[in-house]
Design a protein around this motif. Structure first.
Motif, PDB file in Angstrom:
ATOM      1  N   ALA A 159       0.899  -1.275  -0.017  1.00  0.00           N
ATOM      2  CA  ALA A 159      -0.129  -0.061  -0.119  1.00  0.00           C
ATOM      3  C   ALA A 159       0.741   1.209   0.072  1.00  0.00           C
ATOM      4  O   ALA A 159       0.655   2.261  -0.718  1.00  0.00           O
ATOM      5  CB  ALA A 159      -1.029   0.065   1.146  1.00  0.00           C
ATOM      6  N   LYS A 160       2.157   1.238   0.868  1.00  0.00           N
ATOM      7  CA  LYS A 160       2.773   2.386   0.781  1.00  0.00           C
ATOM      8  C   LYS A 160       3.532   2.724  -0.562  1.00  0.00           C
ATOM      9  O   LYS A 160       3.570   3.824  -0.990  1.00  0.00           O
ATOM     10  CB  LYS A 160       3.920   1.917   1.851  1.00  0.00           C
ATOM     11  CG  LYS A 160       4.956   3.132   2.265  1.00  0.00           C
ATOM     12  CD  LYS A 160       5.767   2.600   3.190  1.00  0.00           C
ATOM     13  CE  LYS A 160       7.067   3.879   3.536  1.00  0.00           C
ATOM     14  NZ  LYS A 160       6.398   4.608   4.649  1.00  0.00           N
ATOM     15  N   PHE A 161       3.839   1.311  -1.131  1.00  0.00           N
ATOM     16  CA  PHE A 161       4.345   1.625  -2.579  1.00  0.00           C
ATOM     17  C   PHE A 161       3.505   2.123  -3.522  1.00  0.00           C
ATOM     18  O   PHE A 161       3.788   3.185  -4.468  1.00  0.00           O
ATOM     19  CB  PHE A 161       5.131   0.219  -3.010  1.00  0.00           C
ATOM     20  CG  PHE A 161       5.559   0.375  -4.513  1.00  0.00           C
ATOM     21  CD1 PHE A 161       6.728   0.884  -4.951  1.00  0.00           C
ATOM     22  CD2 PHE A 161       4.410  -0.003  -5.604  1.00  0.00           C
ATOM     23  CE1 PHE A 161       7.179   0.687  -6.154  1.00  0.00           C
ATOM     24  CE2 PHE A 161       4.918  -0.011  -6.782  1.00  0.00           C
ATOM     25  CZ  PHE A 161       6.118   0.373  -7.209  1.00  0.00           C
ATOM     26  N   ILE A 162       2.075   1.863  -3.555  1.00  0.00           N
ATOM     27  CA  ILE A 162       1.174   2.278  -4.269  1.00  0.00           C
ATOM     28  C   ILE A 162       0.884   3.767  -4.251  1.00  0.00           C
ATOM     29  O   ILE A 162       0.578   4.419  -5.095  1.00  0.00           O
ATOM     30  CB  ILE A 162      -0.221   1.445  -4.245  1.00  0.00           C
ATOM     31  CG1 ILE A 162       0.354  -0.163  -4.804  1.00  0.00           C
ATOM     32  CG2 ILE A 162      -1.411   2.280  -4.941  1.00  0.00           C
ATOM     33  CD1 ILE A 162      -0.796  -0.934  -4.398  1.00  0.00           C
ATOM     34  N   ALA A 163       0.749   4.152  -2.943  1.00  0.00           N
ATOM     35  CA  ALA A 163       0.351   5.459  -2.676  1.00  0.00           C
ATOM     36  C   ALA A 163       1.366   6.423  -3.082  1.00  0.00           C
ATOM     37  O   ALA A 163       1.146   7.525  -3.708  1.00  0.00           O
ATOM     38  CB  ALA A 163       0.208   5.531  -0.949  1.00  0.00           C
ATOM     39  N   ALA A 164       2.771   6.085  -2.756  1.00  0.00           N
ATOM     40  CA  ALA A 164       4.061   6.962  -3.337  1.00  0.00           C
ATOM     41  C   ALA A 164       3.965   7.090  -4.964  1.00  0.00           C
ATOM     42  O   ALA A 164       4.076   7.867  -5.423  1.00  0.00           O
ATOM     43  CB  ALA A 164       5.270   6.316  -2.614  1.00  0.00           C
ATOM     44  N   THR A 165       3.737   5.851  -5.520  1.00  0.00           N
ATOM     45  CA  THR A 165       3.925   5.835  -6.935  1.00  0.00           C
ATOM     46  C   THR A 165       2.802   6.622  -7.657  1.00  0.00           C
ATOM     47  O   THR A 165       2.969   7.088  -8.644  1.00  0.00           O
ATOM     48  CB  THR A 165       3.671   4.223  -7.484  1.00  0.00           C
ATOM     49  OG1 THR A 165       4.864   3.456  -6.723  1.00  0.00           O
ATOM     50  CG2 THR A 165       3.759   4.248  -8.960  1.00  0.00           C
ATOM     51  N   MET A 166       1.657   6.592  -6.965  1.00  0.00           N
ATOM     52  CA  MET A 166       0.375   7.118  -7.429  1.00  0.00           C
ATOM     53  C   MET A 166       0.959   8.699  -7.423  1.00  0.00           C
ATOM     54  O   MET A 166       0.466   9.503  -8.287  1.00  0.00           O
ATOM     55  CB  MET A 166      -0.965   7.065  -6.922  1.00  0.00           C
ATOM     56  CG  MET A 166      -1.292   5.536  -6.956  1.00  0.00           C
ATOM     57  SD  MET A 166      -1.389   4.823  -8.637  1.00  0.00           S
ATOM     58  CE  MET A 166      -3.003   5.878  -9.224  1.00  0.00           C
ATOM     59  N   LYS A 167       1.402   9.309  -6.292  1.00  0.00           N
ATOM     60  CA  LYS A 167       1.786  10.415  -6.292  1.00  0.00           C
ATOM     61  C   LYS A 167       2.828  11.230  -7.185  1.00  0.00           C
ATOM     62  O   LYS A 167       2.834  12.113  -7.954  1.00  0.00           O
ATOM     63  CB  LYS A 167       2.135  10.824  -4.789  1.00  0.00           C
ATOM     64  CG  LYS A 167       1.647  10.646  -3.662  1.00  0.00           C
ATOM     65  CD  LYS A 167       2.102  11.407  -2.383  1.00  0.00           C
ATOM     66  CE  LYS A 167       2.412  13.029  -2.424  1.00  0.00           C
ATOM     67  NZ  LYS A 167       2.763  13.271  -1.084  1.00  0.00           N
ATOM     68  N   GLU A 168       3.772  10.025  -7.750  1.00  0.00           N
ATOM     69  CA  GLU A 168       4.638  10.584  -8.640  1.00  0.00           C
ATOM     70  C   GLU A 168       4.148  10.514 -10.132  1.00  0.00           C
ATOM     71  O   GLU A 168       4.481  11.345 -10.833  1.00  0.00           O
ATOM     72  CB  GLU A 168       5.847   9.435  -8.657  1.00  0.00           C
ATOM     73  CG  GLU A 168       6.738   9.542  -7.320  1.00  0.00           C
ATOM     74  CD  GLU A 168       7.594   8.226  -6.976  1.00  0.00           C
ATOM     75  OE1 GLU A 168       7.568   7.154  -7.555  1.00  0.00           O
ATOM     76  OE2 GLU A 168       8.350   8.318  -6.030  1.00  0.00           O
ATOM     77  N   ILE A 169       3.087   9.584 -10.301  1.00  0.00           N
ATOM     78  CA  ILE A 169       2.463   9.358 -11.748  1.00  0.00           C
ATOM     79  C   ILE A 169       1.555  10.720 -11.914  1.00  0.00           C
ATOM     80  O   ILE A 169       1.595  11.471 -12.849  1.00  0.00           O
ATOM     81  CB  ILE A 169       1.524   8.063 -11.744  1.00  0.00           C
ATOM     82  CG1 ILE A 169       2.401   6.878 -11.836  1.00  0.00           C
ATOM     83  CG2 ILE A 169       0.588   8.359 -12.785  1.00  0.00           C
ATOM     84  CD1 ILE A 169       1.693   5.743 -11.793  1.00  0.00           C
ATOM     85  N   LYS A 202      -3.819  11.397  -2.121  1.00  0.00           N
ATOM     86  CA  LYS A 202      -4.514  12.680  -1.871  1.00  0.00           C
ATOM     87  C   LYS A 202      -3.949  13.525  -0.537  1.00  0.00           C
ATOM     88  O   LYS A 202      -4.063  12.786   0.577  1.00  0.00           O
ATOM     89  CB  LYS A 202      -5.651  12.531  -2.034  1.00  0.00           C
ATOM     90  CG  LYS A 202      -6.582  14.042  -1.747  1.00  0.00           C
ATOM     91  CD  LYS A 202      -8.097  13.737  -2.208  1.00  0.00           C
ATOM     92  CE  LYS A 202      -8.644  15.335  -2.266  1.00  0.00           C
ATOM     93  NZ  LYS A 202     -10.222  15.167  -2.669  1.00  0.00           N
ATOM     94  N   SER A 203      -3.181  14.699  -0.742  1.00  0.00           N
ATOM     95  CA  SER A 203      -2.667  15.117   0.490  1.00  0.00           C
ATOM     96  C   SER A 203      -2.526  16.683   0.203  1.00  0.00           C
ATOM     97  O   SER A 203      -2.923  17.241  -0.809  1.00  0.00           O
ATOM     98  CB  SER A 203      -1.467  14.477   1.174  1.00  0.00           C
ATOM     99  OG  SER A 203      -0.561  14.597  -0.079  1.00  0.00           O
ATOM    100  N   ASP A 204      -2.127  17.149   1.229  1.00  0.00           N
ATOM    101  CA  ASP A 204      -1.868  18.787   0.939  1.00  0.00           C
ATOM    102  C   ASP A 204      -0.832  19.275  -0.077  1.00  0.00           C
ATOM    103  O   ASP A 204      -0.767  20.272  -0.490  1.00  0.00           O
ATOM    104  CB  ASP A 204      -1.316  19.630   2.375  1.00  0.00           C
ATOM    105  CG  ASP A 204       0.067  18.948   3.080  1.00  0.00           C
ATOM    106  OD1 ASP A 204       0.582  18.073   2.334  1.00  0.00           O
ATOM    107  OD2 ASP A 204       0.077  19.552   3.944  1.00  0.00           O
TER     108      ASP A 204
END
Length: 406
Positions: A159-169, A202-204
């Motif tokens: 989950a950590k990898f997915i969330a971080a990767t989505m931010k980069e995409i 999704k974050s600030d």
């Protein structure tokens, strides 16, 4: 305590499955186990008499620490389904003959739903034949679909990898001044836990993904295209997260709407691939917009550089708890995690009957999936503690060092 220990790994790998193996080994040795064997390629390897004595491999504190930080299955894995006892008693006779030769008293298997099926069958056979061997399941799966346990080791890091990767995409797409659409395919055959982790992006400092589709709800291709058309009018990049196993209302996998080569494994599972590609091609064909597909595939399973410290610690703890319970006489059980506090986050280990876990899939509750093709805050709150903190790999010559069986 009577007998040696044997442990195996089964099913898909994770970035913390070896931490569970380390927990089993270290706890067993600390409690006086003579020999701790490792099955090479799980129960299938054991049937072929493939095993190693782990004390020969894990003979230093550094080796054990390196094992905890090594992704994938150190002992190798398998996707072998044990036959029903009544259909192939000779298979069980062979397994138990090998275990007796090795003077095994405790058998531990690290894995997911199908692996717990193995523990159930072996413990049932032991009970039927009067064998004193103790059988324990150690939970593992990035899919987070095991029943009873609050969550499974392996899920938090994925989950950590997915969330971080989505931010980069998302960052990548926003560099342009015209709309582009990116459809990201995330693992999840029948349960959408992993795909829901995309919401954590999704974050600030990040706009977040625009749409999230999970297999728990039917997928409507035409409504999806209509939604993309409306979002494209904003003139900005659009990012969509989809589970590989989303289905239409008639039960057909979306990836089956395109031409594909079908492969079915020993458990009857269809190979999942092509959902994002089909949808991206559909967007371009119908709307004339630039769309690309990204399939995270195996990348999300073993990204040890993005391991959650919470996850790796819990993986170690469930391994230790399993061998401790076996030494105390438990059998036919699985170690589960019970969340006792959200703030501060805290989980403890308990035991559950393997019969209540084997072959049972835990899906995302429908109340955690919103009508606007997203997920509820409760689901985000559930995942958030599981991705906390980091454990850096041991780096050598600029790259992470891994431990392997030679």
């Amino acid at each position: 305590m009577n007998g040696n220990v044997i442990v195996g790994q089964s099913g898909g790998p994770t970035s913390v499955i070896n931490s569970s193996l380390a927990g089993v080994f270290k706890t067993a040795k600390d409690r006086g186990a003579n020999k701790v064997y490792g099955m090479i390629h799980g129960i299938k390897g054991l049937l072929d008499r493939q095993y190693v004595e782990l004390s020969d491999k894990l003979n230093t504190t550094m080796a054990i620490d390196l094992l905890k930080r090594t992704p994938s299955s150190y002992l190798g894995s398998c996707r072998y389904k044990l036959p029903e006892i009544a259909d192939s008693r000779e298979t069980y006779e062979k397994i138990f003959a090998i275990l007796d030769e090795l003077e095994i008293g405790y058998f531990l298997y690290i894995g997911g739903n199908d692996s717990m099926d193995t523990i159930k069958k072996l413990s049932d056979y032991a009970k039927e034949t009067g064998s004193a061997i103790k059988f324990m399941g150690v939970p593992k799966t990035i899919d987070n679909d095991l029943a009873i346990t609050d969550h499974t080791p392996g899920f938090g890091s994925a989950a950590k990898f997915i969330a971080a990767t989505m931010k980069e995409i998302i960052r990548d797409g926003l560099v342009y001044d015209y709309p582009t659409i990116t459809v990201v395919e995330i693992m999840g055959r029948n349960a959408g836990w992993l795909t829901s982790a995309a919401a954590l992006a999704k974050s600030d400092d990040c706009e977040g993904v625009d749409l999230i589709y999970l297999p728990e709800k039917p997928f409507d291709v035409e409504k999806f295209i209509k939604k993309i058309r409306n979002l494209s009018k904003t003139g900005r990049s659009i990012v969509v997260a989809v589970s590989e196993g989303i289905k239409t209302a008639d039960g057909k996998f979306v990836f089956e709407l395109a031409e594909h080569v079908e492969f079915v494994d020993a458990f009857g599972h269809k190979q999942m691939s092509g959902t994002a590609k089909f949808l991206a091609n559909k967007i371009t064909a119908v709307l004339g917009l630039k769309a690309r597909a990204i399939e995270l595939s195996t990348l999300q399973r073993c990204a040890a550089h993005m391991t959650s410290r919470t996850d790796i610690t819990e993986a170690y703890n469930v391994g230790g708890a399993a061998i401790k319970a076996a030494f105390e006489g438990e059998t036919g059980k699985v170690v589960v995690l019970k969340r006792v506090s959200d703030d501060p986050y805290m989980c403890i280990t308990e035991l559950a009957d393997v019969g209540k876990i084997a072959n049972v899939e835990k899906k995302v509750p429908l109340e955690w999936i919103t009508d606007d093709d997203y997920v509820a805050q409760d689901l985000i709150h559930y995942i958030h503690p599981l991705i906390q903190a980091e454990l850096s790999p041991i780096m050598v010559d600029g790259l992470p060092r891994h431990l392997k069986v030679n």
